[in-house]
Scaffold this active site. Sequence first.
Site, PDB file in Angstrom:
ATOM      1  N   GLY A  29       0.699  -1.218   0.045  1.00 25.93           N
ATOM      2  CA  GLY A  29      -0.059  -0.061  -0.025  1.00 25.93           C
ATOM      3  C   GLY A  29       0.857   1.390   0.141  1.00 25.93           C
ATOM      4  N   ARG A  82     -17.480 -16.034  -7.885  1.00 26.12           N
ATOM      5  CA  ARG A  82     -16.694 -14.768  -8.092  1.00 26.12           C
ATOM      6  C   ARG A  82     -17.939 -13.518  -8.228  1.00 26.12           C
ATOM      7  NH1 ARG A  82     -11.271 -13.912  -9.697  1.00 26.12           N
ATOM      8  NH2 ARG A  82     -11.148 -11.349 -10.167  1.00 26.12           N
ATOM      9  N   LYS A 108      -7.079  -8.139  -8.016  1.00 22.52           N
ATOM     10  CA  LYS A 108      -8.153  -8.857  -8.649  1.00 22.52           C
ATOM     11  C   LYS A 108      -9.133  -8.131  -9.633  1.00 22.52           C
ATOM     12  CE  LYS A 108      -8.673 -12.656  -5.940  1.00 22.52           C
ATOM     13  NZ  LYS A 108      -7.073 -12.831  -5.529  1.00 22.52           N
ATOM     14  N   LEU A 109      -9.478  -8.564 -10.556  1.00 20.67           N
ATOM     15  CA  LEU A 109     -10.317  -7.899 -11.549  1.00 20.67           C
ATOM     16  C   LEU A 109     -11.906  -7.852 -11.067  1.00 20.67           C
ATOM     17  CD1 LEU A 109      -8.973  -9.867 -14.821  1.00 20.67           C
ATOM     18  CD2 LEU A 109      -8.781  -7.358 -14.050  1.00 20.67           C
ATOM     19  N   VAL A 110     -12.149  -6.656 -10.995  1.00 21.40           N
ATOM     20  CA  VAL A 110     -13.773  -6.259 -10.548  1.00 21.40           C
ATOM     21  C   VAL A 110     -14.666  -6.772 -11.586  1.00 21.40           C
ATOM     22  CG1 VAL A 110     -13.002  -4.530  -8.631  1.00 21.40           C
ATOM     23  CG2 VAL A 110     -13.888  -3.714 -11.161  1.00 21.40           C
ATOM     24  N   ASN A 124      -7.583   3.157 -11.591  1.00 20.55           N
ATOM     25  CA  ASN A 124      -6.732   2.065 -11.322  1.00 20.55           C
ATOM     26  C   ASN A 124      -5.079   2.777 -11.729  1.00 20.55           C
ATOM     27  OD1 ASN A 124      -5.521  -0.742 -10.388  1.00 20.55           O
ATOM     28  ND2 ASN A 124      -4.717  -0.694 -12.522  1.00 20.55           N
ATOM     29  N   HIS A 126      -1.489   1.521 -12.636  1.00 21.25           N
ATOM     30  CA  HIS A 126      -0.653   0.405 -13.408  1.00 21.25           C
ATOM     31  C   HIS A 126       0.619   0.586 -13.720  1.00 21.25           C
ATOM     32  CE1 HIS A 126       0.234  -3.499 -15.346  1.00 21.25           C
ATOM     33  NE2 HIS A 126       0.524  -2.776 -16.384  1.00 21.25           N
ATOM     34  N   ALA A 159     -14.356  -3.207 -18.190  1.00 19.46           N
ATOM     35  CA  ALA A 159     -14.716  -4.823 -17.837  1.00 19.46           C
ATOM     36  C   ALA A 159     -13.316  -5.519 -18.447  1.00 19.46           C
ATOM     37  CB  ALA A 159     -16.036  -5.220 -18.593  1.00 19.46           C
ATOM     38  N   GLY A 160     -12.777  -4.713 -19.089  1.00 21.67           N
ATOM     39  CA  GLY A 160     -11.370  -5.409 -19.710  1.00 21.67           C
ATOM     40  C   GLY A 160     -10.247  -5.478 -18.610  1.00 21.67           C
TER      41      GLY A 160
HETATM   42  N1  LIG Z   1     -12.553  -4.997 -14.259  1.00 20.73           N
HETATM   43  C1  LIG Z   1     -11.277  -4.353 -13.899  1.00 20.73           C
HETATM   44  N2  LIG Z   1     -10.569  -4.852 -12.658  1.00 20.73           N
HETATM   45  C2  LIG Z   1      -9.456  -4.206 -12.566  1.00 20.73           C
HETATM   46  C3  LIG Z   1      -8.588  -3.921 -13.328  1.00 20.73           C
HETATM   47  C4  LIG Z   1      -9.214  -3.651 -14.712  1.00 20.73           C
HETATM   48  O1  LIG Z   1      -8.524  -2.905 -15.647  1.00 20.73           O
HETATM   49  N3  LIG Z   1     -10.473  -3.881 -14.817  1.00 20.73           N
HETATM   50  N4  LIG Z   1      -7.463  -3.545 -13.167  1.00 20.73           N
HETATM   51  C5  LIG Z   1      -6.618  -4.100 -11.829  1.00 20.73           C
HETATM   52  C6  LIG Z   1      -5.271  -4.055 -11.630  1.00 20.73           C
HETATM   53  N5  LIG Z   1      -4.709  -4.887 -12.456  1.00 20.73           N
HETATM   54  C7  LIG Z   1      -3.324  -4.224 -12.836  1.00 20.73           C
HETATM   55  O2  LIG Z   1      -3.262  -3.050 -12.646  1.00 20.73           O
HETATM   56  C8  LIG Z   1      -4.559  -6.171 -12.278  1.00 20.73           C
HETATM   57  C9  LIG Z   1      -5.175  -7.055 -11.318  1.00 20.73           C
HETATM   58  C10 LIG Z   1      -5.196  -8.407 -11.347  1.00 20.73           C
HETATM   59  C11 LIG Z   1      -5.127  -9.057 -12.517  1.00 20.73           C
HETATM   60  C12 LIG Z   1      -5.270 -10.580 -12.396  1.00 20.73           C
HETATM   61  O3  LIG Z   1      -4.967 -11.370 -13.246  1.00 20.73           O
HETATM   62  N6  LIG Z   1      -5.969 -11.196 -11.354  1.00 20.73           N
HETATM   63  C13 LIG Z   1      -6.618 -12.332 -11.077  1.00 20.73           C
HETATM   64  C14 LIG Z   1      -5.926 -13.201  -9.828  1.00 20.73           C
HETATM   65  C15 LIG Z   1      -4.362 -12.762  -9.452  1.00 20.73           C
HETATM   66  C16 LIG Z   1      -4.246 -13.082  -8.138  1.00 20.73           C
HETATM   67  O4  LIG Z   1      -5.336 -13.037  -7.298  1.00 20.73           O
HETATM   68  O5  LIG Z   1      -2.996 -13.380  -7.841  1.00 20.73           O
HETATM   69  C17 LIG Z   1      -7.791 -12.480 -11.059  1.00 20.73           C
HETATM   70  O6  LIG Z   1      -8.471 -11.333 -10.840  1.00 20.73           O
HETATM   71  O7  LIG Z   1      -8.601 -13.614 -11.359  1.00 20.73           O
HETATM   72  C18 LIG Z   1      -4.644  -8.442 -13.717  1.00 20.73           C
HETATM   73  C19 LIG Z   1      -4.501  -7.124 -13.473  1.00 20.73           C
HETATM   74  C20 LIG Z   1      -7.822  -4.083 -10.706  1.00 20.73           C
HETATM   75  N7  LIG Z   1      -9.104  -4.592 -11.061  1.00 20.73           N
HETATM   76  N1  LIG Z   2      -1.251  -4.455 -12.204  1.00 19.72           N
HETATM   77  C1  LIG Z   2      -1.452  -4.776 -10.816  1.00 19.72           C
HETATM   78  C2  LIG Z   2      -0.021  -4.209 -10.388  1.00 19.72           C
HETATM   79  O1  LIG Z   2       0.903  -4.881 -10.496  1.00 19.72           O
HETATM   80  N2  LIG Z   2      -0.163  -3.115  -9.763  1.00 19.72           N
HETATM   81  C3  LIG Z   2       1.042  -2.590  -9.008  1.00 19.72           C
HETATM   82  O2  LIG Z   2       1.291  -2.850  -7.824  1.00 19.72           O
HETATM   83  C4  LIG Z   2       1.885  -2.110  -6.972  1.00 19.72           C
HETATM   84  C5  LIG Z   2       1.273  -1.756  -5.690  1.00 19.72           C
HETATM   85  O3  LIG Z   2       2.267  -0.970  -4.981  1.00 19.72           O
HETATM   86  P1  LIG Z   2       1.687  -0.530  -3.533  1.00 19.72           P
HETATM   87  O4  LIG Z   2       0.856  -1.587  -2.841  1.00 19.72           O
HETATM   88  O5  LIG Z   2       3.014  -0.311  -2.811  1.00 19.72           O
HETATM   89  O6  LIG Z   2       0.902   0.622  -3.679  1.00 19.72           O
HETATM   90  C6  LIG Z   2       1.673  -0.459  -8.003  1.00 19.72           C
HETATM   91  O7  LIG Z   2       3.031  -0.223  -8.392  1.00 19.72           O
HETATM   92  C7  LIG Z   2       0.888  -0.986  -9.149  1.00 19.72           C
HETATM   93  O8  LIG Z   2       1.087  -0.435 -10.213  1.00 19.72           O
END
Ligand SMILES: Nc1nc2c(c(=O)[nH]1)N[C@@H](CN(C=O)c1ccc(C(=O)N[C@@H](CCC(=O)O)C(=O)O)cc1)CN2
Ligand SMILES: NCC(=O)N[C@@H]1O[C@H](COP(=O)([O-])[O-])[C@@H](O)[C@H]1O
Length: 217
Positions: A29, A82, A108-110, A124, A126, A159-160
């Site tokens: 965080g 989910r 987690k993907l919402v 978000n 990234h 959603a992507g």
């Molecule tokens: N609907 C969306 N949700 C989220 C997004 C988004 O673009 N659309 N961004 C993510 C953050 N993210 C990268 O920045 C990211 C987070 C998680 C994953 C992923 O593949 N997660 C897996 C499980 C991974 C695990 O628990 O170890 C999953 O969701 O099943 C990819 C990209 C935040 N949410």
């Molecule tokens: N796409 C998922 C992903 O890897 N996100 C990355 O996780 C880090 C969280 O750091 P923090 O917990 O120190 O804020 C951030 O750098 C963020 O871009």
Amino acid sequence: MSGQVAPAAAAAAGPTDSARVVVLISGGGSNMAALLDAQQDPAFGAVVAAVGADRANAGGLALAAERGVPTFVESVRDHADRDAWDRALTEQVRRHDPRLVVSAGFLKLVGPRFLAEFGGRYINTHNTLLPAFPGMHGPRDALAYGVRITGATVFFADAGLDSGPIVAQTAVPVLDGDDEATLTERIKQAERTQLVDVVGRLCRLGWSIDGRRVTIG
Ligand SMILES: Nc1nc2c(c(=O)[nH]1)N[C@@H](CN(C=O)c1ccc(C(=O)N[C@@H](CCC(=O)O)C(=O)O)cc1)CN2
Ligand SMILES: NCC(=O)N[C@@H]1O[C@H](COP(=O)([O-])[O-])[C@@H](O)[C@H]1O
């Protein structure tokens, strides 16, 4: 994704006038912590109303609690499926009545229910220059590809996977001798500065989204 969100009170004079923000994390965080530091200035225009995580061992939860910020955990494994998790997360966030939801390292993907309620006001951060290298391992993938410039992107999630309209980007050089750890940390320094700037401006000035075009103010 289109729509408009008005600014907070015309002159956000202090925490009572600041826009409420919920932050979602999965790890340490440091981005969330940067927002907590920024909100010490009443002119920032945003206040972190709660911090949520998908796992109880997210280090940032303790950090938030130490600073008096309400926290919650919604773990996928605690729900039948989910969709049930998506509903529960949506309800948890709704309780805090946020103007803006920010995820930083939320792994987690919402789903559709969350996006139905918070789409257009869920950003978000990234750690790459999207659309390059989306997903869980941005810096590693950028390093492996051999790019000389990478960085961080703030976008409105859709959603992507990391595919939503971009709000801001910041460039970070890849240096000779970098490994995943050194590059990730260099990106984080720039990412935190960018996130604080973007959250503050969004909350003070409002925003609109027209297709893929985001306008602040
Ligand atoms: N609907 C969306 N949700 C989220 C997004 C988004 O673009 N659309 N961004 C993510 C953050 N993210 C990268 O920045 C990211 C987070 C998680 C994953 C992923 O593949 N997660 C897996 C499980 C991974 C695990 O628990 O170890 C999953 O969701 O099943 C990819 C990209 C935040 N949410
Ligand atoms: N796409 C998922 C992903 O890897 N996100 C990355 O996780 C880090 C969280 O750091 P923090 O917990 O120190 O804020 C951030 O750098 C963020 O871009």
